[in-house]
Design an enzyme around this catalytic site. Structure first.
Site, short mmCIF file in Angstrom:
data_model
loop_
_atom_site.label_atom_id
_atom_site.label_comp_id
_atom_site.label_asym_id
_atom_site.label_seq_id
_atom_site.Cartn_x
_atom_site.Cartn_y
_atom_site.Cartn_z
N CYS A 73 -25.16 36.24 56.73
CA CYS A 73 -24.09 35.71 55.89
C CYS A 73 -23.51 36.73 54.91
O CYS A 73 -22.33 37.06 54.97
CB CYS A 73 -24.61 34.53 55.08
SG CYS A 73 -25.51 33.32 56.03
N HIS A 134 -21.66 32.88 48.72
CA HIS A 134 -22.78 33.71 49.15
C HIS A 134 -22.58 35.22 48.97
O HIS A 134 -23.10 36.02 49.75
CB HIS A 134 -23.14 33.41 50.63
CG HIS A 134 -24.63 33.52 50.86
ND1 HIS A 134 -25.22 33.32 52.08
CD2 HIS A 134 -25.62 33.83 50.01
CE1 HIS A 134 -26.51 33.50 51.97
NE2 HIS A 134 -26.79 33.80 50.73
#
Ligand code: NAG
Ligand code: NAG
Ligand code: NAG
Length: 332
Positions: A73, A134
């Site tokens: 991610c 993130h």
């Protein structure tokens, strides 16, 4: 946490089609983690229902080759936003854990990086991020938010500063213990071998049993385990946060109707910006684990909770579609 990113870039005209010669198109970028290319109808799946995404694909372009800058991610998202290899912005890791998993961790995407969001903002676009970020949150304190999306060109943020992890769902499992299993196993083996060696040396009369040292060691291990247990029991409360701009609005966040809430945020963002060019980055929280689905979708697909989650995402794409999206083929 390996991810396969799915992108749908919808390039939309603003307002009344064909009204102005000097139009700035609206952009909606939809991204989903961990979605397999074979899980969408437009890529050949026949048992998962994704009619709305399929219809976008039918009126647009489907690509079959794509190279992500990383299989995780945090680094791949840094690359998507900046167009640079994640190592250039310091967003890669040599260690096993290559993503942010603790809200208290410091670090994130440096604010001097140029994101495509900033470029659009300079062109007068209204820019929104709904869903997962993130890419870091804080530098020095828990409130400085120096890596927040609002520093990277977004005018509006609703979503998770970190990510959805199994630990964020009650009874969802513990991804960190799963990840640390081999390290813990090695540590336990080392201790056992050391104790057996010590016992043998004592039996052979080569050393006397260091009871005091062993007592301290035992105490240290017990304290360490207690601290770890306390930490993990609080993981969800400490790290699973839902924010609107810089304000925490749910801690810990609940998965119940989270996709519905995101969808409603996205449609209001589009509604608020109907009179100016906008960029909406719809960064889905599904279908990354912990998997979840709203009651309307739970148990409805033929592929378990994962399938339910994919079908709910497809529903969300449609809701945004009916409000604001115009397919490629109708562009002037
Ligand atoms: C459709 O997706 C499901 C869920 O990932 C998978 O099990 C199935 O094999 C896929 N079907 C095809 C034809 O690819
Ligand atoms: C951002 O700042 C850091 C630290 O000063 C520097 O190393 C880096 O090259 C800068 N990045 C860009 C894209 O200018
Ligand atoms: C989600 O659930 C909460 C609590 O049940 C409710 O107040 C809210 O209106 C729901 N939001 C959406 C978008 O469905």
């Amino acid at each position: 946490m390996k991810i396969l990113l799915a992108f749908f870039l919808l390039h939309l005209t603003r307002g009344n089609l064909g009204q102005s010669a000097n139009m700035q198109p609206n952009y909606v970028l939809i991204m989903a983690d961990d979605l397999g290319i074979g899980d969408l109808g437009c890529y050949g799946n026949t048992t998962l229902r994704t009619p709305h995404i399929d219809s976008l694909a039918k009126d647009g372009v489907t690509l079959t080759q794509h190279i992500a800058a990383a299989a995780l991610c945090t680094p791949s998202r840094a690359a998507v936003l900046t167009g640079r290899y994640p190592i250039r912005s310091g967003m890669t890791s040599f260690r096993r854990i290559g993503v942010y998993i603790f809200a208290a961790g410091s670090g994130g995407l440096p604010t001097n990086e140029t994101t495509f969001v900033k470029l659009l903002k300079e062109q007068g676009y209204s820019t929104g991020l709904i869903g997962k970020w993130h890419l870091g949150l804080n530098c020095e304190s828990s409130e400085d938010h120096c890596h927040h999306p609002l520093w990277h060109g977004f005018d509006y943020f609703y979503g998770l500063p970190l990510t959805n992890l199994r630990n964020c769902k009650p009874n969802g499992g513990n991804i960190i213990i799963v990840g640390a299993r081999s390290t813990v196993r090695t540590a336990v083996q080392v201790v056992i071998v050391a104790l057996i060696t010590l016992l043998l040396l004592c039996l052979l009369g080569l050393v006397t049993m260091p009871w005091k040292a062993l007592g301290f060691l035992f105490l240290a291990v017990v304290l360490l385990l207690a601290a770890l247990l306390l930490f993990f029991s609080q993981f969800r409360n400490l790290n699973c946060i839902l924010m609107r701009n810089r304000r925490i609005i749910q801690q810990p966040f609940t998965c119940e109707n989270l996709t519905q809430r995101m969808t409603s945020e996205a449609t209001s963002f589009i509604g608020r910006n109907s009179d100016r060019p906008f960029l909406l980055f719809m960064s889905f929280i599904p279908v990354h684990t912990a998997l979840y689905a709203s009651p309307e979708f739970l148990g409805k697909s033929r592929h378990g909770l994962y399938g339910d989650s994919v079908e709910e995402m497809d529903w969300s794409v449609d809701i945004q579609g009916t409000i604001a999206l115009v397919p490629f083929s109708t562009l002037p």
